[in-house]
Scaffold this active site. Structure first.
Site, short mmCIF file in Angstrom:
data_model
loop_
_atom_site.label_atom_id
_atom_site.label_comp_id
_atom_site.label_asym_id
_atom_site.label_seq_id
_atom_site.Cartn_x
_atom_site.Cartn_y
_atom_site.Cartn_z
NE ARG A 47 0.23 1.52 3.32
CZ ARG A 47 1.17 2.42 3.51
NH1 ARG A 47 2.47 2.05 3.60
NH2 ARG A 47 0.91 3.70 3.62
N GLY A 48 0.24 2.41 -0.13
CA GLY A 48 1.02 3.65 -0.34
C GLY A 48 1.06 3.89 -1.84
CB ALA A 49 0.18 6.88 -3.85
NE ARG A 89 -6.38 0.81 -1.42
CZ ARG A 89 -5.64 1.35 -0.44
NH1 ARG A 89 -4.34 1.10 -0.36
NH2 ARG A 89 -6.20 2.13 0.45
CD GLN A 196 -2.84 2.76 6.87
OE1 GLN A 196 -3.39 3.12 7.91
NE2 GLN A 196 -3.50 2.65 5.74
CG ASP A 237 -3.18 8.10 -1.34
OD1 ASP A 237 -3.16 8.68 -0.23
OD2 ASP A 237 -2.77 6.94 -1.52
CE LYS A 248 -4.89 5.93 4.63
NZ LYS A 248 -5.89 5.08 3.93
O1 MRU Z 1 -4.48 3.32 2.35
P1 MRU Z 1 -3.00 3.51 2.18
O2 MRU Z 1 -2.19 2.97 3.31
O3 MRU Z 1 -2.53 3.00 0.83
O4 MRU Z 1 -2.82 5.09 2.17
C1 MRU Z 1 -1.54 5.63 2.00
C2 MRU Z 1 -1.50 7.10 2.15
O5 MRU Z 1 -2.50 7.76 2.35
C3 MRU Z 1 -0.16 7.76 1.96
O6 MRU Z 1 -0.07 8.94 2.71
C4 MRU Z 1 0.02 8.12 0.47
O7 MRU Z 1 -0.21 7.01 -0.34
C5 MRU Z 1 1.37 8.67 0.19
S1 MRU Z 1 2.61 7.43 0.27
C6 MRU Z 1 4.11 8.10 -0.17
#
Ligand code: MRU
Length: 345
Positions: A47-49, A89, A196, A237, A248
């Site tokens: 996870r994470g963009a 997603r 997270q 994201d 988030k």
């Molecule tokens: O639901 P997630 O854990 O995928 O959400 C991640 C976030 O909101 C991060 O802040 C975002 O993806 C930036 S990651 C460099």
């Protein structure tokens, strides 16, 4: 920190760390199946963009290897199907950015099917390498805003685990930590409901000996009022061309609270996260399973039939943002025109 996701050349497989098991267990998933990658993105093993962007690019390369196509046309049709499978997603733009990029390269490459597949593997690996370079540049571009002795508030995990390596917020913290001889601290909001912040951000900064304090999301106002934090640095994201920032759930509340307390609020993201042609009305905010909120550690903490609202992300407007920092530069007080100028550099 180790790399979150890697292409294994000797086997033409992908290896990723299973983030649902961290911080207690460090387990890796190794797969040659793009459908397994899609599942990993969906259930948030990765996870994470930027990390899911890299996973999607590698998933496309695996789909090419899995394809029985004998012509370029058949291969493209299999890749289009794989892109749909991988887009599990809706909010982070990096997913479609990555699948479109691989499709474009497939369309543009001449030659037999085998040579196109080789080219796609190289491109997927380059997506990952580029991500590492962009993160480091983000950390360097943010350095003038992070003084020695600063305490940085963040939310969720935009660290190494949310990218291929280093992180976006992770790079800001790590580059400042290097530059200021370790004189940098972090406050990590736990980030309900998936934790997270508690599970991943605290873990990875502690691995790197960075002073980190965990707080619950509801404590943000108190630590700001008590002067415990110097600035907020969050990831994204989807950064919109209008300067709005999707991140988030809880980020918007943090930005409002920061404004009230006169605390600078920085957003850091690579341009693979920038959706330059669109504004906030185009963003689909992912709504996740109500049980993520009803259940903690396998036990209901409310009535099992409690009505729940569980959006995973929110949108912060530009007037609450001090600056958006990408690998291409810094956009202070973001506007549509300034965003485009940075993007087109
Ligand atoms: O639901 P997630 O854990 O995928 O959400 C991640 C976030 O909101 C991060 O802040 C975002 O993806 C930036 S990651 C460099």
């Amino acid at each position: 920190m180790y790399r979150t996701i890697e292409w294994l050349d000797e086997k033409n497989q992908v290896r990723l760390v299973d983030q649902t098991k961290l911080p207690l267990t460090k387990a890796f998933i190794v797969t040659g199946s793009h459908e397994r990658i899609a599942e990993s993105i969906k259930v948030m093993e990765i996870r994470g963009a930027p990390a899911i962007g890299a996973a999607a690019a590698m998933g496309m390369a695996l789909a090419a290897l899995e394809s029985n196509a004998e012509t370029k046309k058949q291969l493209i049709s299999d890749l289009e199907a794989a892109a749909e499978t991988l887009n599990t997603r809706p909010t982070a733009v990096n997913l479609t950015w990555a699948t479109n990029r691989i499709l474009q390269v497939a369309n543009a490459t001449e030659g037999d099917v085998e040579s196109i597949i080789d080219r796609l593997i190289e491109e997927a690996k380059e997506v990952a390498e580029e991500d590492v370079r962009m993160c480091r540049a983000i950390g360097e571009n943010a350095l003038p805003f992070i003084e020695s002795g600063a305490t940085i508030q963040t939310i969720c995990n935009a660290g190494s685990l949310a990218t291929v390596h280093l992180g976006t917020v992770g790079a800001v913290v790590r580059v400042a930590h290097e530059e200021h001889a370790g004189n940098i601290s972090v406050f990590a909001a736990e980030t309900r409901p998936r934790q997270q912040g508690a599970r991943l951000t605290v873990y990875e900064f502690m691995e790197d000996d960075i002073d980190t304090t965990l707080i619950t999301d509801g404590m943000i106002g108190t630590v700001f009022k008590q002067g415990m934090v110097d600035c907020c640095v969050v990831g994204s994201d989807r950064v919109l061309g209008t300067g709005h920032v999707t991140n988030k759930i809880g980020t918007y509340t943090m930005a409002i609270t920061a404004k009230h307390h006169d605390i600078p609020f920085y957003v850091v993201a690579p341009t693979s996260t920038v959706d330059i042609d669109n504004g906030p009305e185009s963003v689909e905010i992912e709504e996740r399973d109500p049980d993520e909120i009803r259940i903690i550690n396998g036990e209901y903490v409310t009535r099992p039939d409690a009505k729940v609202y569980n959006p995973a992300f929110d949108i912060t407007p530009p007037e609450l943002i001090t600056a958006i920092i990408t690998e291409k530069g810094v956009v202070e007080n973001p506007t549509r025109a300034k965003m485009r100028e940075m993007y087109e550099k």
